[in-house]
Scaffold this motif. Structure first.
Motif, PDB file in Angstrom:
ATOM      1  N   MET A 208       0.897  -0.887   0.069  1.00 19.37           N
ATOM      2  CA  MET A 208       0.046  -0.071   0.008  1.00 19.37           C
ATOM      3  C   MET A 208       0.735   1.457  -0.059  1.00 19.37           C
ATOM      4  O   MET A 208       1.736   1.550   0.812  1.00 19.37           O
ATOM      5  CB  MET A 208      -0.988   0.104   1.121  1.00 19.37           C
ATOM      6  N   ASP A 209       0.721   2.086  -1.189  1.00 18.37           N
ATOM      7  CA  ASP A 209       1.529   3.302  -1.044  1.00 18.37           C
ATOM      8  C   ASP A 209       0.860   4.136  -0.414  1.00 18.37           C
ATOM      9  O   ASP A 209      -0.253   4.957  -0.950  1.00 18.37           O
ATOM     10  CB  ASP A 209       1.912   3.457  -2.534  1.00 18.37           C
ATOM     11  N   ILE A 210       1.408   5.053   0.818  1.00 16.69           N
ATOM     12  CA  ILE A 210       0.848   5.983   1.549  1.00 16.69           C
ATOM     13  C   ILE A 210       1.893   6.973   1.499  1.00 16.69           C
ATOM     14  O   ILE A 210       2.971   7.029   1.556  1.00 16.69           O
ATOM     15  CB  ILE A 210       0.722   5.382   3.025  1.00 16.69           C
ATOM     16  N   GLN A 211       1.075   8.113   1.243  1.00 17.50           N
ATOM     17  CA  GLN A 211       1.787   9.540   1.314  1.00 17.50           C
ATOM     18  C   GLN A 211       1.394  10.393   2.448  1.00 17.50           C
ATOM     19  O   GLN A 211       0.167  10.319   2.755  1.00 17.50           O
ATOM     20  CB  GLN A 211       1.353  10.403   0.142  1.00 17.50           C
TER      21      GLN A 211
ATOM     22  N   ALA B 161      -2.727  11.097   6.175  1.00 16.23           N
ATOM     23  CA  ALA B 161      -2.222   9.751   5.346  1.00 16.23           C
ATOM     24  C   ALA B 161      -3.140   9.776   4.172  1.00 16.23           C
ATOM     25  O   ALA B 161      -4.596   9.470   4.199  1.00 16.23           O
ATOM     26  CB  ALA B 161      -2.165   8.310   6.135  1.00 16.23           C
ATOM     27  N   LYS B 162      -2.703   9.648   2.800  1.00 10.68           N
ATOM     28  CA  LYS B 162      -3.511   9.467   1.714  1.00 10.68           C
ATOM     29  C   LYS B 162      -2.849   8.218   0.928  1.00 10.68           C
ATOM     30  O   LYS B 162      -1.533   7.949   0.844  1.00 10.68           O
ATOM     31  CB  LYS B 162      -3.223  10.875   0.861  1.00 10.68           C
ATOM     32  N   ARG B 163      -3.806   7.710   0.316  1.00  8.64           N
ATOM     33  CA  ARG B 163      -3.481   6.313  -0.754  1.00  8.64           C
ATOM     34  C   ARG B 163      -4.436   6.883  -1.915  1.00  8.64           C
ATOM     35  O   ARG B 163      -5.411   7.118  -1.984  1.00  8.64           O
ATOM     36  CB  ARG B 163      -4.343   5.216  -0.205  1.00  8.64           C
TER      37      ARG B 163
ATOM     38  N   VAL C 288      -6.887   8.430   4.032  1.00  8.52           N
ATOM     39  CA  VAL C 288      -7.111   7.337   4.804  1.00  8.52           C
ATOM     40  C   VAL C 288      -6.930   7.158   6.227  1.00  8.52           C
ATOM     41  O   VAL C 288      -7.089   6.095   6.822  1.00  8.52           O
ATOM     42  CB  VAL C 288      -6.517   5.879   4.024  1.00  8.52           C
TER      43      VAL C 288
ATOM     44  N   VAL D  16      -7.813   5.533  11.465  1.00 11.21           N
ATOM     45  CA  VAL D  16      -7.343   5.127   9.993  1.00 11.21           C
ATOM     46  C   VAL D  16      -8.610   4.250   9.420  1.00 11.21           C
ATOM     47  O   VAL D  16      -9.229   3.613  10.386  1.00 11.21           O
ATOM     48  CB  VAL D  16      -6.331   4.015  10.108  1.00 11.21           C
TER      49      VAL D  16
ATOM     50  N   ALA E  37      -8.107   0.576   5.286  1.00  4.63           N
ATOM     51  CA  ALA E  37      -6.710   0.752   5.160  1.00  4.63           C
ATOM     52  C   ALA E  37      -5.805   0.256   6.560  1.00  4.63           C
ATOM     53  O   ALA E  37      -4.576   0.271   6.786  1.00  4.63           O
ATOM     54  CB  ALA E  37      -6.428   2.564   5.218  1.00  4.63           C
TER      55      ALA E  37
ATOM     56  N   HIS F  33      -2.033  -1.946   7.588  1.00  2.00           N
ATOM     57  CA  HIS F  33      -1.274  -1.977   6.278  1.00  2.00           C
ATOM     58  C   HIS F  33      -0.334  -1.046   6.652  1.00  2.00           C
ATOM     59  O   HIS F  33       0.772  -0.317   6.010  1.00  2.00           O
ATOM     60  CB  HIS F  33      -2.177  -1.424   5.013  1.00  2.00           C
TER      61      HIS F  33
ATOM     62  N   VAL G 265      -0.644   2.080   8.497  1.00  2.00           N
ATOM     63  CA  VAL G 265      -0.916   3.580   8.143  1.00  2.00           C
ATOM     64  C   VAL G 265      -0.766   4.193   9.503  1.00  2.00           C
ATOM     65  O   VAL G 265      -0.168   5.454   9.873  1.00  2.00           O
ATOM     66  CB  VAL G 265      -2.271   3.670   7.847  1.00  2.00           C
TER      67      VAL G 265
END
Length: 151
Positions: A1-4, A54-56, A61, A86, A90, A93, A95
């Motif tokens: 899961m790619d989290i920014q 935290a964004k996906r 998310v 969270v 999500a 994972h 987060v």
């Protein structure tokens, strides 16, 4: 899961307001969206709080919201990690871990000090996460709360 991860701004509150509402629902608290948006925006605008998102895929998310304070005992800043949430899809994972690590780094960047948090006695998953990240259950102080009764 790619989290920014990003820091929230007063203008970004609408992006994560649904998560905040879900957080309130989790604690069985109902607040209307308008006052929530105003409250969060004002806390961020006045720099009384800091929030991390935290964004996906561009969608929020998770979030962590800390309030600033000071400790007379340590003569250093202290932070209250008051709200951490969270989205259900999500969870598990990493987060929450990423958000807490970001809060810890922010506290270091702002001069150190401590982060305090509370969680429900039966929220064992959260307790394991906090302890894995260096949080220690307070056995020295008893926590009391008072409310003015204003709603």
């Amino acid at each position: 899961m790619d989290i920014q991860l990003s820091i929230a701004t007063p203008e970004s509150v609408s992006d994560w307001l649904p998560l905040f509402a879900a957080y309130l629902d989790f604690y069985r608290v109902h607040q209307s969206p308008g006052p929530c948006r105003e409250y969060l925006s004002e806390r961020l605008r006045r720099r009384q709080a800091v929030a991390f998102l935290a964004k996906r895929d561009g969608a929020a998310v998770g979030f962590a919201l800390m309030y600033a304070g000071f400790s007379s005992l340590s003569l250093r800043p202290c932070w209250m990690l008051h709200d951490l949430y969270v989205a259900a899809d999500a969870r598990r994972h990493g987060v929450g871990k990423l958000l807490i690590l970001r809060c810890q780094q922010y506290a270091r960047d702002m001069g150190g000090g401590e982060i305090m948090l509370q969680t429900a006695h039966d929220n064992l998953g959260a307790q394991r996460l906090y302890e894995s990240l260096g949080f220690v259950l307070d056995r020295d102080f008893r926590v009391y709360n008072w409310s003015s009764g204003d709603s």
